[in-house]
Design a protein around this motif. Structure first.
Motif, PDB file in Angstrom:
ATOM      1  N   GLY A  34      31.922 -81.940   9.858  1.00 13.13           N
ATOM      2  CA  GLY A  34      32.491 -82.980   9.014  1.00 13.13           C
ATOM      3  C   GLY A  34      31.599 -84.188   8.791  1.00 13.13           C
ATOM      4  O   GLY A  34      32.040 -85.185   8.224  1.00 13.13           O
ATOM      5  N   GLU A  35      30.343 -84.078   9.219  1.00  9.02           N
ATOM      6  CA  GLU A  35      29.393 -85.189   9.061  1.00  9.02           C
ATOM      7  C   GLU A  35      28.602 -84.993   7.761  1.00  9.02           C
ATOM      8  O   GLU A  35      27.399 -84.732   7.780  1.00  9.02           O
ATOM      9  CB  GLU A  35      28.452 -85.244  10.276  1.00  9.02           C
ATOM     10  CG  GLU A  35      29.166 -85.488  11.598  1.00  9.02           C
ATOM     11  CD  GLU A  35      29.711 -86.902  11.707  1.00  9.02           C
ATOM     12  OE1 GLU A  35      29.076 -87.838  11.167  1.00  9.02           O
ATOM     13  OE2 GLU A  35      30.772 -87.079  12.337  1.00  9.02           O
ATOM     14  N   SER A  36      29.295 -85.129   6.640  1.00  8.51           N
ATOM     15  CA  SER A  36      28.707 -84.774   5.341  1.00  8.51           C
ATOM     16  C   SER A  36      27.454 -85.565   4.988  1.00  8.51           C
ATOM     17  O   SER A  36      26.445 -84.984   4.590  1.00  8.51           O
ATOM     18  CB  SER A  36      29.739 -84.952   4.231  1.00  8.51           C
ATOM     19  OG  SER A  36      30.812 -84.079   4.444  1.00  8.51           O
ATOM     20  N   ARG A  92      19.315 -70.370  -2.449  1.00  6.08           N
ATOM     21  CA  ARG A  92      20.283 -69.264  -2.327  1.00  6.08           C
ATOM     22  C   ARG A  92      21.315 -69.553  -1.231  1.00  6.08           C
ATOM     23  O   ARG A  92      22.504 -69.359  -1.418  1.00  6.08           O
ATOM     24  CB  ARG A  92      19.574 -67.934  -2.004  1.00  6.08           C
ATOM     25  CG  ARG A  92      18.709 -67.361  -3.104  1.00  6.08           C
ATOM     26  CD  ARG A  92      19.479 -66.597  -4.180  1.00  6.08           C
ATOM     27  NE  ARG A  92      20.175 -65.415  -3.749  1.00  6.08           N
ATOM     28  CZ  ARG A  92      19.699 -64.190  -3.777  1.00  6.08           C
ATOM     29  NH1 ARG A  92      18.467 -63.956  -4.203  1.00  6.08           N
ATOM     30  NH2 ARG A  92      20.427 -63.170  -3.402  1.00  6.08           N
ATOM     31  N   ILE A  93      20.824 -69.995  -0.072  1.00  5.23           N
ATOM     32  CA  ILE A  93      21.753 -70.248   1.034  1.00  5.23           C
ATOM     33  C   ILE A  93      22.549 -71.537   0.803  1.00  5.23           C
ATOM     34  O   ILE A  93      23.699 -71.634   1.200  1.00  5.23           O
ATOM     35  CB  ILE A  93      21.025 -70.238   2.402  1.00  5.23           C
ATOM     36  CG1 ILE A  93      22.019 -70.002   3.540  1.00  5.23           C
ATOM     37  CG2 ILE A  93      20.226 -71.497   2.632  1.00  5.23           C
ATOM     38  CD1 ILE A  93      22.628 -68.632   3.564  1.00  5.23           C
ATOM     39  N   LEU A  94      21.952 -72.501   0.119  1.00  4.60           N
ATOM     40  CA  LEU A  94      22.695 -73.728  -0.191  1.00  4.60           C
ATOM     41  C   LEU A  94      23.930 -73.413  -1.027  1.00  4.60           C
ATOM     42  O   LEU A  94      24.974 -74.051  -0.879  1.00  4.60           O
ATOM     43  CB  LEU A  94      21.811 -74.727  -0.939  1.00  4.60           C
ATOM     44  CG  LEU A  94      20.726 -75.434  -0.144  1.00  4.60           C
ATOM     45  CD1 LEU A  94      19.893 -76.325  -1.070  1.00  4.60           C
ATOM     46  CD2 LEU A  94      21.302 -76.249   1.006  1.00  4.60           C
ATOM     47  N   ARG A 150      29.823 -79.297  -1.134  1.00  2.00           N
ATOM     48  CA  ARG A 150      29.575 -78.914  -2.525  1.00  2.00           C
ATOM     49  C   ARG A 150      30.245 -79.809  -3.558  1.00  2.00           C
ATOM     50  O   ARG A 150      29.802 -79.833  -4.700  1.00  2.00           O
ATOM     51  CB  ARG A 150      29.947 -77.445  -2.724  1.00  2.00           C
ATOM     52  CG  ARG A 150      29.027 -76.556  -1.914  1.00  2.00           C
ATOM     53  CD  ARG A 150      28.818 -75.183  -2.466  1.00  2.00           C
ATOM     54  NE  ARG A 150      27.910 -74.489  -1.555  1.00  2.00           N
ATOM     55  CZ  ARG A 150      28.299 -73.760  -0.520  1.00  2.00           C
ATOM     56  NH1 ARG A 150      29.581 -73.578  -0.291  1.00  2.00           N
ATOM     57  NH2 ARG A 150      27.400 -73.202   0.270  1.00  2.00           N
ATOM     58  N   LEU A 151      31.286 -80.523  -3.190  1.00  2.00           N
ATOM     59  CA  LEU A 151      31.944 -81.430  -4.138  1.00  2.00           C
ATOM     60  C   LEU A 151      31.300 -82.814  -4.132  1.00  2.00           C
ATOM     61  O   LEU A 151      31.643 -83.667  -4.948  1.00  2.00           O
ATOM     62  CB  LEU A 151      33.438 -81.548  -3.824  1.00  2.00           C
ATOM     63  CG  LEU A 151      34.234 -80.252  -3.977  1.00  2.00           C
ATOM     64  CD1 LEU A 151      35.690 -80.455  -3.572  1.00  2.00           C
ATOM     65  CD2 LEU A 151      34.152 -79.724  -5.403  1.00  2.00           C
ATOM     66  N   ASN A 152      30.359 -83.008  -3.225  1.00  2.00           N
ATOM     67  CA  ASN A 152      29.661 -84.288  -3.102  1.00  2.00           C
ATOM     68  C   ASN A 152      28.552 -84.358  -4.159  1.00  2.00           C
ATOM     69  O   ASN A 152      27.738 -83.448  -4.273  1.00  2.00           O
ATOM     70  CB  ASN A 152      29.079 -84.367  -1.682  1.00  2.00           C
ATOM     71  CG  ASN A 152      28.463 -85.703  -1.354  1.00  2.00           C
ATOM     72  OD1 ASN A 152      27.756 -86.290  -2.169  1.00  2.00           O
ATOM     73  ND2 ASN A 152      28.705 -86.162  -0.139  1.00  2.00           N
ATOM     74  N   LEU A 171      20.657 -82.719  -4.398  1.00  2.00           N
ATOM     75  CA  LEU A 171      19.876 -81.937  -3.437  1.00  2.00           C
ATOM     76  C   LEU A 171      19.570 -80.538  -3.981  1.00  2.00           C
ATOM     77  O   LEU A 171      18.432 -80.063  -3.914  1.00  2.00           O
ATOM     78  CB  LEU A 171      20.673 -81.840  -2.135  1.00  2.00           C
ATOM     79  CG  LEU A 171      20.068 -81.031  -1.007  1.00  2.00           C
ATOM     80  CD1 LEU A 171      19.034 -81.858  -0.266  1.00  2.00           C
ATOM     81  CD2 LEU A 171      21.159 -80.586  -0.044  1.00  2.00           C
ATOM     82  N   LEU A 172      20.583 -79.899  -4.532  1.00  2.00           N
ATOM     83  CA  LEU A 172      20.402 -78.549  -5.067  1.00  2.00           C
ATOM     84  C   LEU A 172      19.448 -78.553  -6.253  1.00  2.00           C
ATOM     85  O   LEU A 172      18.562 -77.696  -6.350  1.00  2.00           O
ATOM     86  CB  LEU A 172      21.763 -77.953  -5.457  1.00  2.00           C
ATOM     87  CG  LEU A 172      21.741 -76.513  -5.950  1.00  2.00           C
ATOM     88  CD1 LEU A 172      21.121 -75.571  -4.925  1.00  2.00           C
ATOM     89  CD2 LEU A 172      23.158 -76.060  -6.292  1.00  2.00           C
ATOM     90  N   GLU A 173      19.607 -79.528  -7.161  1.00  2.00           N
ATOM     91  CA  GLU A 173      18.700 -79.629  -8.314  1.00  2.00           C
ATOM     92  C   GLU A 173      17.255 -79.833  -7.857  1.00  2.00           C
ATOM     93  O   GLU A 173      16.325 -79.246  -8.409  1.00  2.00           O
ATOM     94  CB  GLU A 173      19.126 -80.779  -9.232  1.00  2.00           C
ATOM     95  CG  GLU A 173      20.387 -80.503 -10.025  1.00  2.00           C
ATOM     96  CD  GLU A 173      20.271 -79.266 -10.922  1.00  2.00           C
ATOM     97  OE1 GLU A 173      19.218 -79.104 -11.578  1.00  2.00           O
ATOM     98  OE2 GLU A 173      21.210 -78.458 -10.943  1.00  2.00           O
ATOM     99  N   LYS A 174      17.073 -80.678  -6.851  1.00  2.00           N
ATOM    100  CA  LYS A 174      15.738 -80.928  -6.307  1.00  2.00           C
ATOM    101  C   LYS A 174      15.142 -79.633  -5.745  1.00  2.00           C
ATOM    102  O   LYS A 174      13.978 -79.311  -5.993  1.00  2.00           O
ATOM    103  CB  LYS A 174      15.845 -81.992  -5.200  1.00  2.00           C
ATOM    104  CG  LYS A 174      14.565 -82.297  -4.455  1.00  2.00           C
ATOM    105  CD  LYS A 174      14.805 -83.523  -3.575  1.00  2.00           C
ATOM    106  CE  LYS A 174      14.230 -83.381  -2.212  1.00  2.00           C
ATOM    107  NZ  LYS A 174      14.495 -84.547  -1.358  1.00  2.00           N
TER     108      LYS A 174
END
Length: 173
Positions: free
Chosen positions: A102-104, A123-125, A135-137, A143-146
């Motif tokens: 829970g430490e987002s 892929r794992i992300l 994922r809703l953050n 991060l994913l785009e980077k």
């Protein structure tokens, strides 16, 4: 070797990732992720009885405590390991534990560090259930785009270097 097992898992082949291994932290993490928590705990408890350097003991205990529901113990061990470790692959596992606990924001910070150190894992992300809470953050989207941009850049550099010809693969038209 280790890299082959990690590659199987990163590509979504949980079964082969575990079959190819020898029963340490990685296999326990995969087993726990696919719902085989009892097996994962037994594996970790057995390994913790062995004589390991402090850093490895902390690594093992961080996941064992998480699976036992001992959130504070797991969090402390995870944070301690992060201060001792430079390996981006191992730090990825600590980041996913932070997300699970829970430490987002801490998890996203550590994932940025992992990616900045060259561990590119889009892929794992996108498929790891332990990262679902992130994922809703909006910051996770950044991060994913980077990660995707860095991966695309690596492919481009690989092709431009002519490595595709060296490997005998056909890329593009």
């Amino acid at each position: 070797g280790t890299s082959v097992r990690h590659t199987y898992w990163l590509l979504g082949d949980d079964v082969r990732a575990v079959q190819e291994g020898f029963g340490f932290f990685f296999e326990a993490a995969v087993l726990a992720t696919v719902g085989r928590r009892g097996e994962a705990l037994a594996m970790l408890r057995k390994r913790e009885q062995e004589d390991h350097p402090e850093m490895l003991r902390i690594f093992l205990s961080s996941l064992r405590a998480l699976l036992e529901g001992k959130q504070q113990e797991s969090l402390e061990a995870t944070e301690r390991y992060i201060t001792l470790c430079q390996d981006p692959e191992a730090l990825f596992y600590m980041a996913r534990q932070l997300a699970y606990l829970g430490e987002s924001s801490r998890a996203i910070t550590e994932l940025h560090h992992v990616i900045d150190r060259g561990y590119l894992c889009s892929r794992i992300l996108t498929r790891d259930p332990w990262l679902d809470s992130l994922r809703l953050n909006a910051e996770f989207g950044v991060l994913l785009e980077k990660t995707l941009a860095l991966e695309a850049g690596m492919v481009t550099a690989f092709v431009q270097a002519g490595t595709d010809r060296l490997l005998g693969v056909s890329v593009g038209p």
